[in-house]
Motif scaffolding. Structure first.
Motif, PDB file in Angstrom:
ATOM      1  N   CYS A   1      -9.915  -8.249  -8.676  1.00  0.00           N
ATOM      2  CA  CYS A   1      -9.240  -7.147  -7.989  1.00  0.00           C
ATOM      3  C   CYS A   1      -8.066  -7.664  -7.161  1.00  0.00           C
ATOM      4  O   CYS A   1      -6.974  -7.057  -7.150  1.00  0.00           O
ATOM      5  N   GLU A   2      -8.254  -8.789  -6.496  1.00  0.00           N
ATOM      6  CA  GLU A   2      -7.181  -9.356  -5.687  1.00  0.00           C
ATOM      7  C   GLU A   2      -6.002  -9.789  -6.551  1.00  0.00           C
ATOM      8  O   GLU A   2      -4.833  -9.615  -6.183  1.00  0.00           O
ATOM      9  N   ARG A   3      -6.292 -10.328  -7.730  1.00  0.00           N
ATOM     10  CA  ARG A   3      -5.215 -10.729  -8.645  1.00  0.00           C
ATOM     11  C   ARG A   3      -4.465  -9.516  -9.182  1.00  0.00           C
ATOM     12  O   ARG A   3      -3.236  -9.540  -9.335  1.00  0.00           O
TER      13      ARG A   3
ATOM     14  N   LYS B   1      -2.434   0.209  -4.585  1.00  0.00           N
ATOM     15  CA  LYS B   1      -2.248  -1.164  -4.095  1.00  0.00           C
ATOM     16  C   LYS B   1      -1.530  -1.945  -5.190  1.00  0.00           C
ATOM     17  O   LYS B   1      -1.993  -1.981  -6.332  1.00  0.00           O
TER      18      LYS B   1
ATOM     19  N   ARG C   1     -14.334  -8.952  -7.222  1.00  0.00           N
ATOM     20  CA  ARG C   1     -13.430  -9.025  -6.068  1.00  0.00           C
ATOM     21  C   ARG C   1     -12.222  -9.924  -6.344  1.00  0.00           C
ATOM     22  O   ARG C   1     -11.083  -9.570  -6.052  1.00  0.00           O
ATOM     23  N   ALA C   2     -12.460 -11.116  -6.890  1.00  0.00           N
ATOM     24  CA  ALA C   2     -11.349 -12.038  -7.154  1.00  0.00           C
ATOM     25  C   ALA C   2     -10.378 -11.432  -8.166  1.00  0.00           C
ATOM     26  O   ALA C   2      -9.154 -11.536  -8.012  1.00  0.00           O
TER      27      ALA C   2
ATOM     28  N   VAL D   1     -13.994  -2.575  -2.987  1.00  0.00           N
ATOM     29  CA  VAL D   1     -14.050  -3.213  -4.306  1.00  0.00           C
ATOM     30  C   VAL D   1     -15.423  -2.965  -4.901  1.00  0.00           C
ATOM     31  O   VAL D   1     -16.447  -3.268  -4.279  1.00  0.00           O
TER      32      VAL D   1
ATOM     33  N   ALA E   1      -4.126  -6.621  -7.623  1.00  0.00           N
ATOM     34  CA  ALA E   1      -3.312  -6.094  -6.529  1.00  0.00           C
ATOM     35  C   ALA E   1      -2.044  -6.910  -6.336  1.00  0.00           C
ATOM     36  O   ALA E   1      -0.992  -6.369  -5.968  1.00  0.00           O
ATOM     37  N   ALA E   2      -2.121  -8.223  -6.605  1.00  0.00           N
ATOM     38  CA  ALA E   2      -0.958  -9.096  -6.426  1.00  0.00           C
ATOM     39  C   ALA E   2       0.020  -9.003  -7.585  1.00  0.00           C
ATOM     40  O   ALA E   2       1.238  -9.016  -7.382  1.00  0.00           O
TER      41      ALA E   2
ATOM     42  N   HIS F   1       0.841  -1.188   0.000  1.00  0.00           N
ATOM     43  CA  HIS F   1       0.000   0.000   0.000  1.00  0.00           C
ATOM     44  C   HIS F   1       0.884   1.249   0.000  1.00  0.00           C
ATOM     45  O   HIS F   1       1.755   1.402   0.850  1.00  0.00           O
TER      46      HIS F   1
ATOM     47  N   ASP G   1      -9.587   0.848  -0.340  1.00  0.00           N
ATOM     48  CA  ASP G   1      -9.915  -0.272   0.540  1.00  0.00           C
ATOM     49  C   ASP G   1     -11.213  -0.965   0.160  1.00  0.00           C
ATOM     50  O   ASP G   1     -11.594  -1.952   0.796  1.00  0.00           O
TER      51      ASP G   1
END
Length: 375
Positions: free
Chosen positions: A191-193, A107, A188-189, A182, A195-196, A80, A180
């Protein structure tokens, strides 16, 4: 960024009467929010109205101090980052637009914001063909080294992010909420990928909900981060046209994929082409135009890699003839029956098999359209 610096920037950003035009001018004159707040009345009066001077000299509100605390807690989490306009790491292209965000909440990997990038945008209610085009273009261009920028919306945006994650260029999602949150939750899934393996960017502080006005405003960031914008599908009144026109005003390249004259989601692309956007029918067209763009780093980009093996074609001569009869415009089943013969039941079965193979899309009103994978 230290807690004191963050507090000064957030206080400055939330100062009443200091908008997107005034703030960069003050920063150019004084150098930093700390210097602005420390300046005496006479110096401030040379740049601001009396009401603006009074607002600058007000202490930070309790709401601002609470927001600073929440942001500091958010920044403690790995990956972050907050970047301020004019500070190292803030993307040069974005800083050059008329109204750059004062703060970027990030992020993921902020280094993606410094490399060559292309924005891909389009309809939230995209057709199967539109989503296939977005994914294929994004994957090919990401493999060639371009970061793909989009808005994390359903439809074209999500497909572009998915395709871009398969290449070395990866992807940047510009969101219309706080970093913070989504939105939409269905992504959501994804978005997580991102961010990674990519980067998520927002100009809105933590806790900002998905207010309707946020999304048109964030479009200037989508185009501002990229050397060009590709519109895949768009209706005549689509928000994607706003992004494309902002891109043109920012001096970016604008590309559009043409479609059927009968398809509502092609109207916006055709309008952009009439206004001067470059017509493209393959990722190579985009890469060629981007290769020598001064906004892409003043260097030629890598050549487009060989395309991935095409999806398995339908092998039977009967299905080949049916695909040829469908052509590239929407067509009704009765028209197809007259062209290829047979019984309605046989035609329905053949069309269903082509749908399952991903080569035909069933449209509202009993029409069918061929799906062609972008090269």
């Amino acid at each position: 960024m230290s807690p004191a610096e963050l507090a000064a920037w957030m206080r400055f950003e939330r100062t009443h009467g200091v908008g997107p035009r005034t703030a960069p001018a003050l920063l150019a004159a004084f150098g930093s929010p700390d210097a602005i707040f420390a300046a005496d009345h006479a110096l401030l009066a040379a740049h601001l109205s009396p009401a603006q001077v009074r607002a600058i000299r007000q202490p930070a509100s309790a709401d601002t101090l609470r927001l600073v605390d929440a942001t500091l807690r958010w920044m403690e989490q790995p990956g972050h980052t907050v970047l301020a306009l004019g500070q190292p790491g803030y993307p040069d292209l974005l800083a050059a637009i008329p109204d750059p965000p004062l703060l970027l909440y990030i992020k993921g990997c902020p280094d993606l914001l410094a490399g060559p990038a292309l924005a891909i945008v389009g309809s939230r209610n995209a057709s199967t063909q539109g989503k296939a085009n977005a994914l294929a273009f994004a994957e090919a261009l990401s493999r060639a080294g371009l970061a793909i920028v989009s808005g994390l919306a359903l439809g074209v945006d999500a497909a572009a992010h998915e395709g871009a994650l398969k290449g070395a260029g990866s992807t940047v999602a510009v969101i219309g909420t706080g970093p913070d949150l989504v939105y939409p939750a269905r992504n959501r899934a994804l978005c997580e990928r991102i961010a990674a393996d990519g980067c998520i960017v927002s100009e809105y502080p933590v806790g900002t909900p998905p207010l309707p006005g946020n999304f048109p405003k964030r479009n200037r960031i989508i185009s501002g981060l990229a050397a060009g914008v590709l519109v895949v599908e768009a209706a005549a009144q689509s928000g994607s046209l706003i992004t494309a026109r902002q891109a043109a005003e920012q001096g970016r390249e604008v590309f559009a994929i043409p479609g059927s004259i009968h398809a509502a989601l092609s109207k916006g692309c055709h309008l952009l082409i009439r206004e001067g956007a470059k017509l493209v029918d393959g990722a190579g067209d985009v890469l060629e135009a981007m290769a020598w763009s001064p906004l892409a780093g003043r260097r030629p980009l890598p050549r487009l890699p060989a395309a991935e093996a095409e999806a398995e074609a339908v092998s039977s001569a009967e299905d080949d003839s049916l695909l040829a009869a469908i052509g590239h415009d929407p067509v009704e089943a009765d028209t197809l029956l007259a062209l290829v013969g047979g019984t309605p039941g046989e035609l329905s079965t053949r069309l269903l098999l082509l749908e399952l193979a991903g080569t035909v899309e069933r449209l509202p009103g009993g029409q069918f359209q061929r799906i062609v994978r972008a090269e």
